[in-house]
Design an enzyme around this catalytic site. Structure first.
Site, PDB file in Angstrom:
ATOM      1  N   GLU A 162       1.542  -4.099  -1.471  1.00  0.00           N
ATOM      2  CA  GLU A 162      -0.242  -3.676  -2.279  1.00  0.00           C
ATOM      3  C   GLU A 162       0.516  -2.604  -3.293  1.00  0.00           C
ATOM      4  O   GLU A 162      -0.810  -2.532  -4.456  1.00  0.00           O
ATOM      5  CB  GLU A 162       0.500  -2.575  -1.376  1.00  0.00           C
ATOM      6  CG  GLU A 162      -0.462  -3.191   0.327  1.00  0.00           C
ATOM      7  CD  GLU A 162      -0.125  -3.717   1.267  1.00  0.00           C
ATOM      8  OE1 GLU A 162      -0.402  -3.593   2.190  1.00  0.00           O
ATOM      9  OE2 GLU A 162       1.494  -3.456   0.784  1.00  0.00           O
ATOM     10  N   GLU A 179       1.901  -6.197   8.767  1.00  0.00           N
ATOM     11  CA  GLU A 179       1.839  -4.954   9.396  1.00  0.00           C
ATOM     12  C   GLU A 179       1.389  -5.531  10.643  1.00  0.00           C
ATOM     13  O   GLU A 179       1.514  -5.225  11.823  1.00  0.00           O
ATOM     14  CB  GLU A 179       0.250  -4.238   8.675  1.00  0.00           C
ATOM     15  CG  GLU A 179       0.974  -3.477   7.893  1.00  0.00           C
ATOM     16  CD  GLU A 179       0.251  -2.701   6.276  1.00  0.00           C
ATOM     17  OE1 GLU A 179      -0.151  -1.230   6.790  1.00  0.00           O
ATOM     18  OE2 GLU A 179      -1.164  -3.432   6.212  1.00  0.00           O
TER      19      GLU A 179
END
Length: 260
Positions: free
Chosen positions: A136, A116
């Site tokens: 995740e 990210e």
């Protein structure tokens, strides 16, 4: 080249018009925590204010960043998770919205929050050995630092769903083919190529760079989606699945998710 700051986890170097931010936690694969994120934000602010700096490189040495510290996440409740997510969003929005162009020079693991962070940069240059992804879901949560929105902008809805829903990581060549990175180079040539790109950007008018970035970013307004991501990310921490997922990760076993 000048270097030196009082930060524990971040090193900042200046070389003529180029500022380089180096994540400096190699012993833990540059995992991200609140302290590292805050130091990153301070370093970005310092380089933004430095009139001599025209372009910024963010890198991490052999490993860019393996993401957020799972052992820290494991003990978060929804409120704590929301606070961490908002901090990550604030720092990565700062990267994206800086007037100066930013380059992510990535290698090794580029996972979760590390991915990210790279997504928030304007340009991504990858070493051949990089493994990039948003894994995740494997620990019972979703990306919480902007991944659901910025990854979609780069690679499209179909590939984003594949990567986030499966948690699969991609190698550098595949990342290039889907538009996740701009360039793949030999690992030992990564910083040379990042600096060459930074020099190209540094030679351009700062006024036009600022205007172009602003217009491109506004055309891809993701503010509402980012706010929803924060809310959904924090909701994950009210589930039993996230506890099971993180325990399984730490215990090196396959999680048994129940949808609870």
């Amino acid at each position: 080249m000048s270097a030196g700051n009082e930060h524990e986890h971040i090193v900042t170097e200046r070389k003529k018009e180029i500022g380089t931010i180096i994540l400096n936690r190699p012993e833990v694969m540059n995992i991200l925590d609140a302290k590292t994120l805050k130091e990153l934000g301070d370093s970005l602010t310092d380089l933004e204010k430095d009139k001599q700096i025209r372009a910024i490189i963010i890198t991490g040495g052999k490993t860019f960043s393996a993401g957020v510290d799972i052992r820290v996440l494991k003990d978060k409740d929804p409120n704590g998770a929301e606070a961490l997510s908002r901090l990550g969003h604030r720092i990565f929005n700062q990267i994206e919205n800086m007037e100066k162009p930013t380059i992510a020079a990535v290698s090794g693991y580029v996972l979760g929050g590390g991915c990210e962070m790279a997504l928030a940069c304007d340009i991504r240059i990858s070493g051949e050995n990089a493994r990039i992804g948003q894994p995740e879901v494997k620990i019972g949560i979703i990306p919480g630092f902007g991944g659901t929105q910025r990854l979609t902008r780069l690679v499209g809805i179909g590939k984003t769903k594949e990567m986030i829903l499966t948690g699969r990581t991609v190698g550098a060549k595949e990342a290039l083919s889907i538009g996740l990175v701009n360039m793949v180079v030999k690992d030992e040539e990564l910083m040379d190529n990042a600096e060459k790109m930074a020099q190209v950007l540094a030679q351009k008018s700062p006024i036009t760079i600022k205007m172009a970035k602003d217009l491109i970013n506004k055309n891809q307004d993701i503010g509402r989606g980012l706010e929803m991501e924060i809310n959904y990310f924090s909701e994950c921490f009210a589930s039993q699945d996230h506890i099971e997922g993180m325990n399984a990760f730490i215990e090196k076993r396959t999680p048994r998710f129940k949808g609870e």
